[in-house]
Write a protein that holds these residues in place. Structure first.
Motif, PDB file in Angstrom:
ATOM      1  N   LEU A 357       0.822  -1.210   0.000  1.00 43.17           N
ATOM      2  CA  LEU A 357       0.000   0.000   0.000  1.00 43.17           C
ATOM      3  C   LEU A 357       0.855   1.258   0.000  1.00 43.17           C
ATOM      4  O   LEU A 357       1.883   1.318   0.665  1.00 43.17           O
ATOM      5  N   ASP A 358       0.409   2.255  -0.720  1.00 40.40           N
ATOM      6  CA  ASP A 358       0.996   3.583  -0.642  1.00 40.40           C
ATOM      7  C   ASP A 358       0.062   4.430   0.218  1.00 40.40           C
ATOM      8  O   ASP A 358      -0.756   5.200  -0.272  1.00 40.40           O
ATOM      9  N   GLY A 359       0.164   4.243   1.515  1.00 42.71           N
ATOM     10  CA  GLY A 359      -0.781   4.848   2.448  1.00 42.71           C
ATOM     11  C   GLY A 359      -1.493   3.769   3.235  1.00 42.71           C
ATOM     12  O   GLY A 359      -1.017   2.644   3.362  1.00 42.71           O
ATOM     13  N   GLY A 360      -2.675   4.093   3.755  1.00 39.99           N
ATOM     14  CA  GLY A 360      -3.410   3.149   4.574  1.00 39.99           C
ATOM     15  C   GLY A 360      -4.407   2.328   3.788  1.00 39.99           C
ATOM     16  O   GLY A 360      -4.645   2.541   2.601  1.00 39.99           O
ATOM     17  N   ALA A 361      -5.009   1.344   4.461  1.00 40.12           N
ATOM     18  CA  ALA A 361      -6.046   0.506   3.870  1.00 40.12           C
ATOM     19  C   ALA A 361      -7.418   1.023   4.276  1.00 40.12           C
ATOM     20  O   ALA A 361      -7.646   1.384   5.436  1.00 40.12           O
ATOM     21  N   ALA A 362      -8.330   1.077   3.325  1.00 41.89           N
ATOM     22  CA  ALA A 362      -9.722   1.389   3.646  1.00 41.89           C
ATOM     23  C   ALA A 362     -10.408   0.174   4.260  1.00 41.89           C
ATOM     24  O   ALA A 362     -11.288   0.294   5.113  1.00 41.89           O
ATOM     25  N   GLY A 363     -10.003  -1.013   3.822  1.00 46.42           N
ATOM     26  CA  GLY A 363     -10.593  -2.254   4.297  1.00 46.42           C
ATOM     27  C   GLY A 363     -10.204  -3.388   3.374  1.00 46.42           C
ATOM     28  O   GLY A 363      -9.352  -3.220   2.489  1.00 46.42           O
TER      29      GLY A 363
END
Length: 426
Positions: A357-363
């Protein structure tokens, strides 16, 4: 650009009411009035048509709904028993499409060809601007051809950049009949595909907790999912010899005293599964010259093992019976796993997914084998916690009769006793 993800889980008496409760809970986590996509995992305790009606009544008329019957369901909160579990996605960087095709067992080639070609192609205007493709594959878990289903899906998609992920439907380990869902339609002996076209690639990973404990053996006689001989010996005898010392040391079980159908036999078949190094093609009448050459020259890769569960075995002599076809010429090793190994394996799968991921996970969605649930028992929530601690986002999953993941070059696309994780970037 953003993606929102919500999960919900409920139990009760009436399928429509339970699905409405689970879907409302999932919808509370997103800001959109209607999601773009909904995946439903459902215990066979409920009427599936009623469940789909209940979910549709909450999410509105536009979202694609896919799903299947299961052998256990869970969210980031924990595992449930006899639930309806829902995951919803709302996004302005994703497009969702779905298809369904029937008569899977009789004609898998036609079934998968139709399912794939009912989805938009790479050149379809509907996916213009969404260059990355991920396909969720949910199929009848009792068909016994999950490996073939996966290979055909990959073949007909014919795209190096398309990842296939998903699992074989379950039925709470009744092993009688499983179902897949698309919108208001419920089918058995069928496959459902959901295409996710995305602006960014979606992280997909797979891992299992088994390590080899034997030398490589070759399947020298098999018919479908029944393996009669390993290295020219009765298959059960070869497996029994491979686990004898470890089973006594680890579990205090004398494998020479195992009784047909006993709890000890069932447990050991789940802990000492077979790890496949290679599944070469065969010709009627025996091993192909290509297989013999590979075996003689020791060119079989040992990077990764596709686990195969011999849990259909009921006798303590003769063959080993698997849930899917195991071809003559297959190279495999006996493997072992315990509870800590299974928790560690799913944590690694989650870490590998989040690292992409380039950042966080939404889900995300998790396709997790029912065999893992049997190994973990009352400690299954430890595996759920391992995912949540790593992903730090909502996720919905179910316990499958086999897992699909084509994202790792160390493995072929179909798995047993594995965890497959699909994440959606924020």
């Amino acid at each position: 650009m953003s993606t929102e993800f919500g999960t919900g889980q409920a139990t009760g008496d009436a399928g429509d009411a339970v699905a409405m409760d689970a879907t409302r809970e999932a919808m509370a986590a997103i800001s959109a009035d209607e999601p773009d996509f909904c995946q439903v995992f459902c215990s066979p305790a409920y009427d599936y048509e009623a469940v789909l009606w209940g979910a549709r009544s909450v999410i509105g008329s536009e979202a694609e709904i896919v799903g299947c019957s299961s052998s256990g369901e869970f969210t980031e909160v924990g595992a449930g028993d006899g639930t309806v579990t829902v995951g919803v996605v709302s996004s302005d960087s994703l497009q969702f499409f779905s298809s369904i095709s029937t008569k899977l067992s009789a004609d898998p080639e036609r079934c998968l060809f139709e399912a794939v070609h009912d989805l938009p192609s790479d050149t379809d205007p509907a996916v213009d601007g969404y260059p990355h493709r991920t396909v969720i594959n949910l199929h009848d878990g009792m068909a016994g051809i999950g490996n073939k289903v996966t290979k055909l899906t990959e073949q007909y998609l014919d795209g190096e950049d398309t990842t296939v992920v998903g699992g074989s439907a379950g039925d709470d380990l009744q092993l009688q009949q499983t179902h897949v869902f698309r919108n208001g339609r419920v089918e058995t002996d069928a496959v459902v595909l959901a295409l996710i076209a995305s602006e960014k690639p979606l992280p997909v990973t797979v891992n299992h907790g088994h390590e080899p404990i034997s030398e490589a053996m070759t399947v020298t006689r098999a018919d479908g999912s029944t393996v009669y001989e390993l290295d020219g010996r009765p298959a059960f005898e070869a497996w029994q010899d491979a686990i004898r010392e470890d089973a006594m040391e680890t579990y205090g079980i004398d494998v020479d005293e195992l009784e047909a159908g006993s709890d000890d036999l069932v447990m050991l078949l789940g802990r000492y599964e077979l790890g496949i190094e290679s599944e070469p093609e065969t010709e009627s009448g025996g091993l192909t010259s290509r297989i013999k050459s590979f075996i003689e020259r020791k060119l079989i890769s040992t990077k990764g093992y596709n686990i195969r569960w011999p849990g259909q075995t009921t006798d303590t002599q003769g063959p080993l019976d698997f849930a899917v076809t195991v071809s003559e010429g297959t190279e495999l090793r006996v493997t072992h796993s315990n509870k800590p190994d299974q928790v560690s394996a799913v944590r690694t799968a989650a870490e590998n997914a989040t690292s992409e991921l380039d950042g966080g996970a939404a889900g995300g969605f998790v396709y997790d084998c029912a065999c893992r649930a049997m190994i973990l028992g009352d400690d299954f929530d430890e595996a759920v916690d391992a995912i949540q601690d790593t992903v730090d986002a909502p996720f919905a999953g179910f316990e499958t009769y086999g897992e699909v993941c084509s994202a790792d070059d160390d493995y072929t696309g179909y798995h047993n006793t594995a965890s497959v994780i699909l994440l959606f970037p924020e």
